[in-house]
Scaffold this active site. Structure first.
Site, PDB file in Angstrom:
ATOM      1  N   HIS A  37      -0.464  -1.194  -3.539  1.00  0.00           N
ATOM      2  CA  HIS A  37      -1.561  -0.108  -3.507  1.00  0.00           C
ATOM      3  C   HIS A  37      -2.302  -0.244  -4.936  1.00  0.00           C
ATOM      4  O   HIS A  37      -1.640  -0.825  -5.831  1.00  0.00           O
ATOM      5  CB  HIS A  37      -1.254   1.479  -3.642  1.00  0.00           C
ATOM      6  CG  HIS A  37      -0.177   1.797  -2.691  1.00  0.00           C
ATOM      7  ND1 HIS A  37       1.180   1.738  -2.572  1.00  0.00           N
ATOM      8  CD2 HIS A  37      -0.510   2.611  -1.448  1.00  0.00           C
ATOM      9  CE1 HIS A  37       1.653   2.274  -1.513  1.00  0.00           C
ATOM     10  NE2 HIS A  37       0.776   2.703  -0.907  1.00  0.00           N
ATOM     11  N   ASP A  91      -0.575   1.171  -7.923  1.00  0.00           N
ATOM     12  CA  ASP A  91       0.498   0.662  -8.156  1.00  0.00           C
ATOM     13  C   ASP A  91       0.274  -0.420  -9.615  1.00  0.00           C
ATOM     14  O   ASP A  91       1.249  -0.501 -10.350  1.00  0.00           O
ATOM     15  CB  ASP A  91       1.078  -0.145  -7.191  1.00  0.00           C
ATOM     16  CG  ASP A  91       1.463   0.675  -6.098  1.00  0.00           C
ATOM     17  OD1 ASP A  91       1.693   1.906  -6.032  1.00  0.00           O
ATOM     18  OD2 ASP A  91       1.864  -0.053  -4.840  1.00  0.00           O
ATOM     19  N   MET A 122      -0.463  -8.363   1.008  1.00  0.00           N
ATOM     20  CA  MET A 122      -1.095  -7.148   1.729  1.00  0.00           C
ATOM     21  C   MET A 122      -1.478  -6.342   0.400  1.00  0.00           C
ATOM     22  O   MET A 122      -0.895  -6.327  -0.553  1.00  0.00           O
ATOM     23  CB  MET A 122      -0.241  -6.619   2.737  1.00  0.00           C
ATOM     24  CG  MET A 122      -0.789  -5.157   3.225  1.00  0.00           C
ATOM     25  SD  MET A 122      -0.509  -3.903   2.213  1.00  0.00           S
ATOM     26  CE  MET A 122       1.191  -3.287   2.924  1.00  0.00           C
ATOM     27  N   GLU A 136      -1.761   1.883   9.856  1.00  0.00           N
ATOM     28  CA  GLU A 136      -0.135   2.149  10.125  1.00  0.00           C
ATOM     29  C   GLU A 136      -0.031   3.735  10.415  1.00  0.00           C
ATOM     30  O   GLU A 136      -0.509   4.645   9.734  1.00  0.00           O
ATOM     31  CB  GLU A 136       0.255   2.188   8.580  1.00  0.00           C
ATOM     32  CG  GLU A 136       1.665   2.328   8.470  1.00  0.00           C
ATOM     33  CD  GLU A 136       2.414   2.242   7.205  1.00  0.00           C
ATOM     34  OE1 GLU A 136       1.815   1.500   6.226  1.00  0.00           O
ATOM     35  OE2 GLU A 136       3.312   2.751   6.898  1.00  0.00           O
ATOM     36  N   LYS A 160       1.712   7.212  11.790  1.00  0.00           N
ATOM     37  CA  LYS A 160       2.780   8.072  11.328  1.00  0.00           C
ATOM     38  C   LYS A 160       2.646   9.456  11.938  1.00  0.00           C
ATOM     39  O   LYS A 160       1.470   9.979  11.678  1.00  0.00           O
ATOM     40  CB  LYS A 160       3.191   7.932   9.788  1.00  0.00           C
ATOM     41  CG  LYS A 160       4.221   8.694   9.340  1.00  0.00           C
ATOM     42  CD  LYS A 160       4.541   8.649   7.811  1.00  0.00           C
ATOM     43  CE  LYS A 160       5.849   9.219   7.377  1.00  0.00           C
ATOM     44  NZ  LYS A 160       5.860   9.334   5.742  1.00  0.00           N
ATOM     45  N   GLU A 164       5.451   0.810  11.505  1.00  0.00           N
ATOM     46  CA  GLU A 164       6.735   0.947  10.511  1.00  0.00           C
ATOM     47  C   GLU A 164       7.765   1.500  11.410  1.00  0.00           C
ATOM     48  O   GLU A 164       7.682   2.525  11.907  1.00  0.00           O
ATOM     49  CB  GLU A 164       6.272   1.873   9.482  1.00  0.00           C
ATOM     50  CG  GLU A 164       7.558   2.219   8.520  1.00  0.00           C
ATOM     51  CD  GLU A 164       7.301   2.846   7.316  1.00  0.00           C
ATOM     52  OE1 GLU A 164       6.390   2.513   6.534  1.00  0.00           O
ATOM     53  OE2 GLU A 164       8.173   3.874   6.991  1.00  0.00           O
ATOM     54  N   HIS A 169       8.672   5.174  11.297  1.00  0.00           N
ATOM     55  CA  HIS A 169       7.775   6.177  11.554  1.00  0.00           C
ATOM     56  C   HIS A 169       7.796   6.298  13.254  1.00  0.00           C
ATOM     57  O   HIS A 169       7.582   7.393  13.760  1.00  0.00           O
ATOM     58  CB  HIS A 169       6.057   5.627  11.424  1.00  0.00           C
ATOM     59  CG  HIS A 169       6.016   5.612   9.759  1.00  0.00           C
ATOM     60  ND1 HIS A 169       4.731   5.132   9.419  1.00  0.00           N
ATOM     61  CD2 HIS A 169       6.917   5.891   8.814  1.00  0.00           C
ATOM     62  CE1 HIS A 169       4.797   5.262   7.942  1.00  0.00           C
ATOM     63  NE2 HIS A 169       5.963   5.521   7.668  1.00  0.00           N
ATOM     64  N   ASP A 176       5.912  -2.889   8.748  1.00  0.00           N
ATOM     65  CA  ASP A 176       6.769  -2.362   7.623  1.00  0.00           C
ATOM     66  C   ASP A 176       8.105  -2.233   8.292  1.00  0.00           C
ATOM     67  O   ASP A 176       8.413  -1.487   9.221  1.00  0.00           O
ATOM     68  CB  ASP A 176       6.166  -1.135   7.340  1.00  0.00           C
ATOM     69  CG  ASP A 176       5.109  -1.129   6.228  1.00  0.00           C
ATOM     70  OD1 ASP A 176       4.499  -2.329   6.030  1.00  0.00           O
ATOM     71  OD2 ASP A 176       4.659  -0.211   5.854  1.00  0.00           O
ATOM     72  N   ASP A 186      11.373  11.059   6.878  1.00  0.00           N
ATOM     73  CA  ASP A 186      11.066   9.391   6.755  1.00  0.00           C
ATOM     74  C   ASP A 186      12.024   8.959   5.742  1.00  0.00           C
ATOM     75  O   ASP A 186      11.762   9.210   4.485  1.00  0.00           O
ATOM     76  CB  ASP A 186       9.326   9.445   6.443  1.00  0.00           C
ATOM     77  CG  ASP A 186       9.153   7.980   6.325  1.00  0.00           C
ATOM     78  OD1 ASP A 186       9.897   7.060   6.645  1.00  0.00           O
ATOM     79  OD2 ASP A 186       8.072   7.667   5.554  1.00  0.00           O
ATOM     80  N   ASP A 235      13.066   5.644   5.304  1.00  0.00           N
ATOM     81  CA  ASP A 235      13.012   4.446   4.594  1.00  0.00           C
ATOM     82  C   ASP A 235      14.178   3.468   4.022  1.00  0.00           C
ATOM     83  O   ASP A 235      14.158   3.219   2.945  1.00  0.00           O
ATOM     84  CB  ASP A 235      11.957   4.706   3.369  1.00  0.00           C
ATOM     85  CG  ASP A 235      10.542   5.157   3.815  1.00  0.00           C
ATOM     86  OD1 ASP A 235      10.126   4.811   4.885  1.00  0.00           O
ATOM     87  OD2 ASP A 235       9.812   5.792   2.982  1.00  0.00           O
ATOM     88  N   ASP A 287       9.190  -1.989   3.502  1.00  0.00           N
ATOM     89  CA  ASP A 287       8.537  -0.696   3.349  1.00  0.00           C
ATOM     90  C   ASP A 287       9.730   0.181   3.165  1.00  0.00           C
ATOM     91  O   ASP A 287       9.827   1.011   3.994  1.00  0.00           O
ATOM     92  CB  ASP A 287       7.470  -0.187   3.948  1.00  0.00           C
ATOM     93  CG  ASP A 287       6.953   1.084   3.388  1.00  0.00           C
ATOM     94  OD1 ASP A 287       7.285   1.298   2.192  1.00  0.00           O
ATOM     95  OD2 ASP A 287       6.071   1.837   3.840  1.00  0.00           O
TER      96      ASP A 287
HETATM   97  C1  GCO Z   1       4.881   6.311   4.036  1.00  0.00           C
HETATM   98  C2  GCO Z   1       4.406   4.818   4.247  1.00  0.00           C
HETATM   99  C3  GCO Z   1       3.816   4.175   2.897  1.00  0.00           C
HETATM  100  C4  GCO Z   1       2.757   3.111   3.308  1.00  0.00           C
HETATM  101  C5  GCO Z   1       2.221   2.721   2.084  1.00  0.00           C
HETATM  102  C6  GCO Z   1       1.250   1.533   2.431  1.00  0.00           C
HETATM  103  O1  GCO Z   1       5.490   6.726   4.785  1.00  0.00           O
HETATM  104  O2  GCO Z   1       4.939   6.613   2.754  1.00  0.00           O
HETATM  105  O3  GCO Z   1       5.130   4.222   4.926  1.00  0.00           O
HETATM  106  O4  GCO Z   1       4.847   3.694   2.187  1.00  0.00           O
HETATM  107  O5  GCO Z   1       3.224   2.216   4.053  1.00  0.00           O
HETATM  108  O6  GCO Z   1       1.560   3.708   1.506  1.00  0.00           O
HETATM  109  O7  GCO Z   1       0.066   1.902   2.871  1.00  0.00           O
HETATM  110 MN    MN Z   2       4.993   2.076   5.431  1.00  0.00          MN
HETATM  111 MN    MN Z   3       7.064   5.288   5.688  1.00  0.00          MN
END
Ligand code: GCO
Ligand code: MN
Ligand code: MN
Length: 387
Positions: A55, A58, A89, A182, A184, A218, A221, A246, A256, A258, A288
């Site tokens: 980002h 970041d 990316m 992306e 979600k 992702e 998601h 992702d 979520d 991850d 991710d």
């Molecule tokens: C989440 C998302 C993020 C995005 C990231 C890139 O659920 O937090 O997956 O991790 O992928 O912000 O845009």
């Molecule tokens: Mn993501």
């Molecule tokens: Mn996510």
């Protein structure tokens, strides 16, 4: 390169925010110190990783001056050059600052929407400067808890307006950047716009430059809401829209999570990896995911290695499945090759007449067994290492 040893040729990449995640959750603060982005690049490079994603915030603190920004970019660039890594990316943080609490491209406040577009143009420039070919759009705050507050058709129109404007910006500047949306379904908003891969694919076709825009599905998601990620990715590939991915792991019906890739639902992960490897997808294999909150220090790099080893192990199993004669016979018994045959071909009046004149025997057709249990069990045994 041994089968399970990550190598840049595998095109693995990690977000700076993934291995750099500090372990905070809604109930507790960070459990790990912050990591310097250049240090993350060096650590990942040593593990055989190909790329990093980021980002804008970041890498560059939002309050940095132009000269501070340039110094940070130069230092980061040096770490990339030293390790041979690429920025695979770039994306923009349109979710952390309180200004975006009601949405970014879909905020009810026009000035916030303009701020979001301006911030994204700068993030695109940063991505181009670092060599990123893909810009991801995760609409973290694009949604609502209160249905009355945000008419969804207006929100979609503002979303489209922003993306059309940003495509115009990329074209005007002559950049080669492609966008990946992306989806979600929820979190952090109660309901988010473009909640699934399917919604995003349909929306893309309504844009001014649909050819510039694809998806970044992702695993967590689609899985949160119980959808098959494998099917979602397949549909994106079939539509020519899988621009990025992702990878992580998730249990159905939870927040979520991850998790490390491969940590849940190995069967789904196995078919996903086989699909990516066999479909000709040549984009990043991007993770991710986050180390568990209990990790620290070396544990973070063990997490990263684990993501890649699971991917490579599943890719190896997928190629073995293609050579397993018993599984190939079971696929025949399931009729799987038949699905690849055209059904009637393109429409013609003659073909329609032939079909209408055919005497079908539905009862006989209904007597066929497909031996799916046997096929499935063979795949389970392959995954369990029994074959
Ligand atoms: C989440 C998302 C993020 C995005 C990231 C890139 O659920 O937090 O997956 O991790 O992928 O912000 O845009
Ligand atoms: Mn993501
Ligand atoms: Mn996510």
């Amino acid at each position: 390169m041994t089968a399970l040893e990550p190598d840049p040729r595998h095109r693995f990449s990690f977000g700076l925010w993934t291995v750099g995640n500090r372990g905070a959750d809604p109930f507790g603060g960070p459990t790990r110190p912050a990591l310097d982005p250049a240090e993350i690049v060096r650590q990942l490079g040593a593990l055989g990783v190909w790329g990093v994603s980021l980002h804008d915030d970041d890498l560059i603190p939002p309050d940095a001056t132009r000269s501070e920004r340039d110094a940070i970019v130069t230092r980061f660039r040096r770490a990339l050059d030293d390790t041979g890594m690429v920025v695979s990316m770039a994306t923009q943080n349109l979710f952390s600052h309180p200004a975006f609490k009601d949405g970014a491209f879909t905020s009810n406040t026009p000035e916030v929407r303009r701020l979001a577009i301006a911030k994204t143009m700068r993030a695109i420039e940063l991505g181009v400067e670092l060599g990123a070919e893909i810009q991801v759009f995760w609409g973290g705050r694009e949604g609502t808890e209160v249905l009355a507050a945000k008419p969804p058709m207006d929100a979609l129109r503002r979303y489209r307006e922003a993306l059309d404007f940003l495509c115009g910006f990329v074209r005007d500047r002559g950049y080669a950047t492609r966008f990946a949306l992306e989806p979600k379904p929820n979190e952090p908003r109660g309901d988010m716009f473009l909640p699934t891969v399917g919604h995003a694919l349909a929306f893309i076709q309504t844009l001014e430059h649909p050819e510039m825009v694809g998806v970044n599905p992702e695993a967590a998601h689609e899985t949160m809401v119980g959808l098959s990620f494998y099917h979602a990715v397949a549909q994106a590939i079939e539509a020519g829209k899988l621009f990025h991915i992702d990878l992580n792991a998730q249990r159905i019906g939870r927040y979520d999570q991850d998790f490390r890739f491969g940590a849940q639902d190995l069967m789904e992960a196995f078919f996903l990896v086989g699909l990516l490897e066999e479909s000709g997808y040549d984009g990043p294999r991007h993770f991710d995911a986050r180390p568990y909150r209990v990790e620290r220090g070396r544990g973070v790099w063990e997490f990263a290695t684990g993501c890649m080893r699971s991917y490579l192990a599943l890719a190896d199993k997928a190629s073995r499945m293609r050579e397993d004669t018993e599984i190939l016979a079971a696929l025949e018994a399931a009729g799987t090759p038949g699905l690849a045959e055209p059904t009637v071909g393109p429409y013609s009046r003659a073909a329609a007449d032939t079909l209408l004149a055919t005497r079908f025997d539905p009862d006989a057709l209904g007597e066929r067994g497909y031996h799916n249990d046997r096929l499935d069990q063979l795949v389970v045994e392959l995954l369990l290492g029994l074959r």
